[in-house]
Design a protein around this motif. Structure first.
Motif, PDB file in Angstrom:
ATOM      1  N   GLY A 155      24.825-100.983  22.676  1.00 48.07           N
ATOM      2  CA  GLY A 155      23.763-100.217  23.347  1.00 48.07           C
ATOM      3  C   GLY A 155      24.264 -99.109  24.238  1.00 48.07           C
ATOM      4  O   GLY A 155      23.499 -98.546  25.021  1.00 48.07           O
ATOM      5  N   ALA A 156      25.543 -98.768  24.135  1.00 49.90           N
ATOM      6  CA  ALA A 156      26.180 -97.833  25.067  1.00 49.90           C
ATOM      7  C   ALA A 156      26.656 -96.578  24.331  1.00 49.90           C
ATOM      8  O   ALA A 156      26.773 -96.574  23.108  1.00 49.90           O
ATOM      9  N   PRO A 157      26.962 -95.511  25.080  1.00 49.69           N
ATOM     10  CA  PRO A 157      27.430 -94.283  24.421  1.00 49.69           C
ATOM     11  C   PRO A 157      28.711 -94.502  23.612  1.00 49.69           C
ATOM     12  O   PRO A 157      28.933 -93.820  22.608  1.00 49.69           O
ATOM     13  N   GLU A 158      29.535 -95.445  24.028  1.00 48.51           N
ATOM     14  CA  GLU A 158      30.817 -95.676  23.338  1.00 48.51           C
ATOM     15  C   GLU A 158      30.664 -96.532  22.083  1.00 48.51           C
ATOM     16  O   GLU A 158      31.649 -96.773  21.371  1.00 48.51           O
ATOM     17  N   SER A 159      29.480 -97.035  21.801  1.00 45.09           N
ATOM     18  CA  SER A 159      29.284 -97.965  20.683  1.00 45.09           C
ATOM     19  C   SER A 159      29.849 -97.393  19.387  1.00 45.09           C
ATOM     20  O   SER A 159      29.614 -96.226  19.067  1.00 45.09           O
ATOM     21  N   ARG A 182      19.859 -92.564  27.414  1.00 48.04           N
ATOM     22  CA  ARG A 182      21.121 -92.345  28.119  1.00 48.04           C
ATOM     23  C   ARG A 182      20.898 -92.277  29.636  1.00 48.04           C
ATOM     24  O   ARG A 182      21.654 -92.854  30.421  1.00 48.04           O
ATOM     25  N   TYR A 242      21.247 -94.735  19.134  1.00 47.45           N
ATOM     26  CA  TYR A 242      22.651 -94.427  19.419  1.00 47.45           C
ATOM     27  C   TYR A 242      22.899 -92.925  19.465  1.00 47.45           C
ATOM     28  O   TYR A 242      23.692 -92.444  20.281  1.00 47.45           O
ATOM     29  N   MET A 290      21.740 -91.894  22.782  1.00 49.48           N
ATOM     30  CA  MET A 290      22.632 -92.430  23.799  1.00 49.48           C
ATOM     31  C   MET A 290      23.895 -91.565  23.922  1.00 49.48           C
ATOM     32  O   MET A 290      24.416 -91.351  24.998  1.00 49.48           O
ATOM     33  N   ARG A 291      24.333 -91.023  22.793  1.00 50.59           N
ATOM     34  CA  ARG A 291      25.575 -90.242  22.799  1.00 50.59           C
ATOM     35  C   ARG A 291      25.342 -88.787  23.163  1.00 50.59           C
ATOM     36  O   ARG A 291      26.203 -88.160  23.764  1.00 50.59           O
TER      37      ARG A 291
END
Lengths: 279, 82
Positions: free
Chosen positions: A197-201, B48, B75, B78-79
């Protein structure tokens, strides 16, 4: 007196069952073969009960009262809990038998030893934490009764990794001191490095995974319990699930892990590992 | 943040709430005590921003999926959002 007849640890990424086609075929098959190896070893261990350790991803518990540790003492567990979840993981919803008597013995032992887990006597549903590994490890209808143990690896503040290791050591003494289940196997699920669920996923910290596996292979898991928060955060929020492996490692204190597979699989978002402990 | 978490968590567990959210998102979120900034962020799918404000990424991801946002889009947002 009970004894530990099998000890295993696996990743539980939803992709393993839910979107297998996204992974490279060779990597996927290596992971599947490793699960099959563990299934055979678990079957050969002929356990009377399976203590299964994992996190849960807000499927049963919420932030109004989130346990650091919770021991299941129910007669049964359901998973996955909804048709949507069933479709997401592509595994059929099943009802798993619980070993309520063993769960209760472990809980009482924990309290006597200065640990204070919460307990669940019903409505603890399984998500990918157990449904993904059980798809491979418990494929039939003749199911071993379970005692699920949940550790918080999903919402800080988290219990310390040292405490998780000590919980595992206590768990081994608890298993040995009770008389309701002779042959007890333990399965831990989670990790290795991943971000959910994170930007680094999609990133995988293979260096971190290799360091973890090296120490586990040498029976030196206790050293991981001493790592700083920063060292674990470098492998993602999902790497906090290393607590489940440390609980298992505490229960088999000093024993060596044998890795059947390790595959960094970005589409599954996870450094995917499957291992047994040399007892 | 607790109220936002609670809203997203219940969205996943309560199909009736998900239905109510689809027909009247503003009022449904106000009923849960979300503030206007949170309501704007959810409606704008600013995941985000919510993550950076401390939202739990598991709850955020599952909540997004139950709002009808595919994982891939979650995603991407999020990015890419600043």
């Amino acid at each position: 007196m009970g004894r530990i007849v099998g000890a295993f640890a696996t990743s539980h990424s939803p992709g393993i069952t839910g979107f297998p086609e996204m992974a490279n075929e060779e990597q996927r098959n290596k992971v599947y073969r490793a699960f099959e190896q563990v299934r055979k070893e678990l079957e050969a261990a002929r356990p009377d009960a399976l203590v299964c350790i994992s996190v849960e991803h807000f499927t049963s518990f919420f932030l109004n009262n989130y346990p650091a540790f919770c021991i299941g003492i129910a007669d049964s567990y359901v998973g996955p809990p909804t048709p949507e979840f069933e479709r997401f993981l592509r595994v059929e919803t099943r009802t798993f038998p619980g070993h309520a008597a063993l769960g209760t013995e472990l809980l009482k032992f924990a309290y006597r030893e200065g640990f204070d887990p919460s307990f669940s006597s019903g409505d603890m549903a399984f998500d990918e934490n157990f449904c993904v590994p059980f798809h491979f490890l418990l494929p039939g209808d003749d199911l071993v009764p379970l005692v699920p143990i949940i550790v918080n690896g999903v919402q800080p503040p988290l219990p310390t990794r040292r405490r998780c290791y000590e919980f595992g050591r206590m768990l081994a003494r608890a298993i040995e001191s009770q008389t309701v289940a002779d042959r007890v196997a333990i399965l831990a699920t989670g990790g290795l490095s991943h971000w959910v669920g994170a930007p680094e996923s999609g990133q995988i910290n293979t260096d971190w995974d290799q360091r973890v596996m090296e120490l586990l292979s040498q029976g030196r898991a206790e050293e991981i319990a001493e790592w700083s928060d920063e060292e674990v955060e470098a492998a993602g929020n999902g790497a906090e699930e290393i607590r489940t492996w440390l609980m298992l490692a505490g229960a088999v204190h000093g024993r060596k892990f044998r890795f059947h597979a390790y595959e960094p699989i970005p589409p599954w978002l996870t450094g995917t590992a499957v291992a047994s402990v040399e007892l | 943040m607790y109220r936002l978490h609670k809203f997203l968590w219940e969205l996943r567990r309560n199909p009736e709430l998900a239905e109510r959210f689809r027909s009247d998102p503003d009022q449904t979120m106000r009923d849960y005590g979300l503030n206007e900034e949170e309501i704007r962020a959810i409606k704008g799918k600013e995941f985000r921003k919510l993550y950076q404000a401390g939202a739990n990424p598991y709850i955020l991801l599952f909540g997004a999926v139950h709002m009808g946002v595919p994982r891939q889009e979650y995603y991407e947002r999020m990015r890419s959002q600043s």
